[in-house]
Every structure is written in C-alpha cells, then in structure tokens.
Write an enzyme that holds these catalytic residues in place. Structure first.
Site, PDB file in Angstrom:
ATOM      1  N   LYS A  54       0.828  -1.220   0.000  1.00 23.41           N
ATOM      2  CA  LYS A  54       0.000   0.000   0.000  1.00 23.41           C
ATOM      3  C   LYS A  54       0.859   1.265   0.000  1.00 23.41           C
ATOM      4  O   LYS A  54       0.387   2.357  -0.260  1.00 23.41           O
ATOM      5  CB  LYS A  54      -0.922  -0.006   1.233  1.00 23.41           C
ATOM      6  CG  LYS A  54      -1.954  -1.152   1.197  1.00 23.41           C
ATOM      7  CD  LYS A  54      -2.998  -0.998   2.290  1.00 23.41           C
ATOM      8  CE  LYS A  54      -2.511  -1.423   3.655  1.00 23.41           C
ATOM      9  NZ  LYS A  54      -2.370  -2.870   3.856  1.00 23.41           N
ATOM     10  N   ASP A 100      10.597 -12.858   6.866  1.00 26.96           N
ATOM     11  CA  ASP A 100       9.460 -13.259   7.708  1.00 26.96           C
ATOM     12  C   ASP A 100       8.700 -14.428   7.101  1.00 26.96           C
ATOM     13  O   ASP A 100       8.317 -15.373   7.794  1.00 26.96           O
ATOM     14  CB  ASP A 100       8.447 -12.094   7.792  1.00 26.96           C
ATOM     15  CG  ASP A 100       8.537 -11.388   9.126  1.00 26.96           C
ATOM     16  OD1 ASP A 100       9.555 -11.557   9.803  1.00 26.96           O
ATOM     17  OD2 ASP A 100       7.591 -10.673   9.477  1.00 26.96           O
ATOM     18  N   ARG A 109       1.641 -13.527  -0.092  1.00 24.83           N
ATOM     19  CA  ARG A 109       1.922 -12.186   0.421  1.00 24.83           C
ATOM     20  C   ARG A 109       1.420 -11.210  -0.637  1.00 24.83           C
ATOM     21  O   ARG A 109       1.780 -11.320  -1.789  1.00 24.83           O
ATOM     22  CB  ARG A 109       3.436 -12.035   0.648  1.00 24.83           C
ATOM     23  CG  ARG A 109       3.951 -10.628   0.822  1.00 24.83           C
ATOM     24  CD  ARG A 109       3.677 -10.068   2.167  1.00 24.83           C
ATOM     25  NE  ARG A 109       4.302 -10.776   3.274  1.00 24.83           N
ATOM     26  CZ  ARG A 109       4.021 -10.517   4.547  1.00 24.83           C
ATOM     27  NH1 ARG A 109       3.128  -9.572   4.844  1.00 24.83           N
ATOM     28  NH2 ARG A 109       4.606 -11.205   5.523  1.00 24.83           N
ATOM     29  N   ASP A 171       8.627 -12.517  19.404  1.00 24.73           N
ATOM     30  CA  ASP A 171       7.445 -13.153  18.825  1.00 24.73           C
ATOM     31  C   ASP A 171       7.725 -14.619  18.505  1.00 24.73           C
ATOM     32  O   ASP A 171       6.948 -15.513  18.844  1.00 24.73           O
ATOM     33  CB  ASP A 171       7.043 -12.397  17.550  1.00 24.73           C
ATOM     34  CG  ASP A 171       5.622 -12.730  17.111  1.00 24.73           C
ATOM     35  OD1 ASP A 171       4.881 -13.375  17.891  1.00 24.73           O
ATOM     36  OD2 ASP A 171       5.241 -12.358  15.992  1.00 24.73           O
ATOM     37  N   LYS A 197       8.285  -4.891  17.221  1.00 26.63           N
ATOM     38  CA  LYS A 197       8.165  -5.512  15.904  1.00 26.63           C
ATOM     39  C   LYS A 197       7.474  -4.609  14.880  1.00 26.63           C
ATOM     40  O   LYS A 197       7.734  -4.698  13.686  1.00 26.63           O
ATOM     41  CB  LYS A 197       7.390  -6.838  16.042  1.00 26.63           C
ATOM     42  CG  LYS A 197       7.365  -7.665  14.774  1.00 26.63           C
ATOM     43  CD  LYS A 197       6.611  -8.968  14.960  1.00 26.63           C
ATOM     44  CE  LYS A 197       6.345  -9.616  13.617  1.00 26.63           C
ATOM     45  NZ  LYS A 197       5.660 -10.899  13.734  1.00 26.63           N
ATOM     46  N   PHE A 235      -2.770   0.599  16.711  1.00 29.77           N
ATOM     47  CA  PHE A 235      -2.956   0.086  15.348  1.00 29.77           C
ATOM     48  C   PHE A 235      -2.926  -1.450  15.330  1.00 29.77           C
ATOM     49  O   PHE A 235      -3.754  -2.099  14.706  1.00 29.77           O
ATOM     50  CB  PHE A 235      -1.853   0.652  14.445  1.00 29.77           C
ATOM     51  CG  PHE A 235      -1.911   0.172  13.021  1.00 29.77           C
ATOM     52  CD1 PHE A 235      -2.732   0.801  12.099  1.00 29.77           C
ATOM     53  CD2 PHE A 235      -1.126  -0.894  12.589  1.00 29.77           C
ATOM     54  CE1 PHE A 235      -2.772   0.374  10.766  1.00 29.77           C
ATOM     55  CE2 PHE A 235      -1.161  -1.330  11.271  1.00 29.77           C
ATOM     56  CZ  PHE A 235      -1.995  -0.683  10.358  1.00 29.77           C
TER      57      PHE A 235
END
Length: 349
Positions: A54, A100, A109, A171, A197, A235
């Site tokens: 985006k 990732d 993705r 994580d 992160k 967020f």
C-alpha cells in the site's frame, strides 16, 4: 474531495517515479560488476517485493515533511529526497517480509506467492533479503552523504532495524513449535512484541525521517516517539481485532490468528476476563486448525463481549493520544501526529 484525490494520485505517481530512479541506480551500482543475469535477477526481485504494497509508510514521509514545512511549497529536490527516504522504509519493509515469510513458512503475500515460493527462487530469497537490507545504506550514501543529518539517518535506520528484529525474536520464541503455552500470553508481552516488531518502523520511522530532513534533532522529540509508539500499539490491537471480527472483503484477507496460536490482543484479554471453565475452553481449542475449534474460540470471544472491550479500549486510546498530541508545543508537529491518528482511528481494514 476530487482535488484531494487527484493530489494523492499525483503524489503516488511521483513517488513511483522515484522508485524507478533508485532501482536503476542500484542495478548499476559501481561497487559491483553486474552481469546481465545478475542485473535481471535484482530487477525482478525488486519489482516483486518492493513496490507492491500500500506504500503507506513511504508516502507518510512526504506527508509529514509537508506538514512540518507548514504549507510552504516543496522544491523538486525536497520532494525527491522525502520520497527517497520513504522508499528506504519500503525497502526495509520488503527485507523484513521476505525473511518473515520464510520463517513463518507462509504461502502468499500481497495476493501472490511469497518470494521464496516462486519457482527457482527458494532459499536464494535469504540472500535477496540481505541484499534488500544492504540497498538502504547505498541509497542513503548516494543521496544524503553531503547532508548535515546523514549520520543521524544511518543511526536511525540501524536502530529501528535492530528494534524490529528484536521484536520478531520475542514473537518467534514465544510461539515455539511444540511448546504452545497460553499462560505466557500477557498484556505486557503483547505490548513488547508490538512495540518493537511494528510500532518503531511503521509509525516512528517515517516521522523521524521527516523531522531530520526538516533540520530537527530527534533527541528533542522523545515525546513524539512515545506518542507514535502508542499509536503503533493501538494500530496493532485494531489489526488483532479485525483479524477475528473484521469483514474479509474489506480487509482483503481471512484472519488466521486463532489457528496460528498468535499472541493476539484478543486472546490476552480473553485470558484476563474468563473464568476457570472458559480458560479450559481456550486451552483446548486455541491454536488448532480445525474450523470447529476456531468457531469455539470465537463463540467464547462473543460470550466475553470482546467487541465491547475493544470499543472501550479504542475510545480510551483515542482520548489519550489526542491529549498527548495537543500537549505538544509545535503546531506543525501536532498536525503530523493528528494526520497519522486520523488515518487509523476506527478503520475497518
């Protein structure tokens, strides 16, 4: 509104033009003797991984810089440099995502196969990730070396990269395969993962780049960093909420946090609010791929009224952020922070 949209479209097309310049510079970097094959590989790898998202993080460097200049028209050079810093953040994002996806063994993705799943790429993607990361200092050196804030920029990118990689580590070690333990999932842990992160590189980094370009000293803007980190946490909580309660048509994906045993804000709040019997339901069904298990967890979330809990969290966060923003002495900085908050408050995707 038409003018506003037109301006946004123009900004995006200018931004994409800068990407083409940077891509060309990188595939002709004098520090390496490219063969046709290697140049084509890097071009294809960049096209596949860098400009397809985006672009919010990159574009917000330009937006923020404009607001800091308080309505003054930007020169072509300023637009180019702000766009270049925006692209450095998009490059950083691409580097994280390529690696990732390998770590998470993901399949898609941005609506296409993950880069490492593309035929003939495979584990070459690891080196591609390293290359993407190394492109950032090449770009900064070429375009900012003569700027008084050059060293501060290098420092900023290095620090944020370290913070993000460290957040990813927390994580990953929290959700080790074969060691699924819900008792580890607490609000402080969720906050730490999200802060490191996501919040630093997605929220603080674009504004910090704009502040440096505007001649500001980041040490004098600790309160700005604190507000942006809080915004990043808000967020991510929204993201966790939408993963379960959002409309897949609007968010563009089907959430899998429950199946993936994610340390989601929802499961943390469920653990905080449930009785022993309900806790057993979570321990039994959370992290299982079977749709019946997922539905059982969602039903429990509804029983605990997590939608109401989220709405209360959202209004309190908004209030706290607005108070913090309005306490800032600079109207220009306030405008930057308010524009960030307006983009994410009560979002549906």
């Amino acid at each position: 509104m038409a003018n506003q949209n037109g301006a946004t479209a123009d900004l995006k097309s200018t931004f994409l033009d800068v990407y083409s310049v940077l891509k060309s510079e990188l595939t002709n970097d004098p520090a390496f003797q490219f063969t046709d094959d290697s140049r084509q590989w890097v071009e294809r790898m960049l096209e596949y991984n860098v400009p397809g998202g985006k672009l919010n993080r990159g574009l917000s460097v330009i937006d923020s810089y404009k607001l800091l200049k308080e309505g003054k028209d930007l020169t072509e050079e300023e637009i180019f440099l702000a766009s270049t810093l925006g692209w450095c953040i998009e490059w950083l994002q691409a580097f994280f995502l390529v690696l990732d996806d390998i770590m998470d063994n993901s399949h898609t993705r941005r609506g296409q196969p993950c880069w490492f799943r593309v035929p003939k790429v495979g584990m070459i993607a690891v080196n591609d990730g390293v290359l993407l990361r190394n492109h950032i200092p090449r770009i900064l050196k070429k375009h900012f070396r003569q700027k008084p804030y050059y060293v501060d920029l290098l420092d900023l990118f290095n620090e944020v990269e370290f913070q993000t990689a460290s957040g990813q580590m927390i994580d990953l070690i929290t959700t080790l395969e074969g060691e699924k333990d819900l008792s580890k999932y607490t609000l402080p842990l969720h906050r730490r993962i999200v802060e490191y992160k996501t919040a630093y590189y997605s929220f603080y980094l674009p504004v910090a780049c704009a502040l440096l370009m505007a001649g500001e000293n980041l040490d004098e803007h600790i309160s700005v960093k604190d507000i942006l980190v809080e915004m990043g946490i808000y967020f991510q909580v929204q993201d966790d909420y939408l993963d379960c309660f959002g409309d897949p048509k609007k968010i563009g994906k089907i959430g899998t946090d429950i199946e993936d045993f994610k340390c989601s804000w929802l499961v943390v709040k469920a653990l905080e609010n449930c009785n022993e019997e309900q806790k057993q339901v979570l321990y039994e069904h959370y992290g299982k791929e079977n749709p019946a298990n997922v539905e059982r967890v969602k039903a429990l979330y509804n029983d605990l009224n997590l939608q109401g809990v989220f709405e209360e969290f959202e209004s309190k966060s908004y209030e706290k952020l607005t108070t913090g923003i309005e306490a800032h002495p600079s109207k220009a900085v306030q405008a930057v922070l308010k524009s960030f908050l307006a983009k994410i408050y009560k979002r549906q995707k």
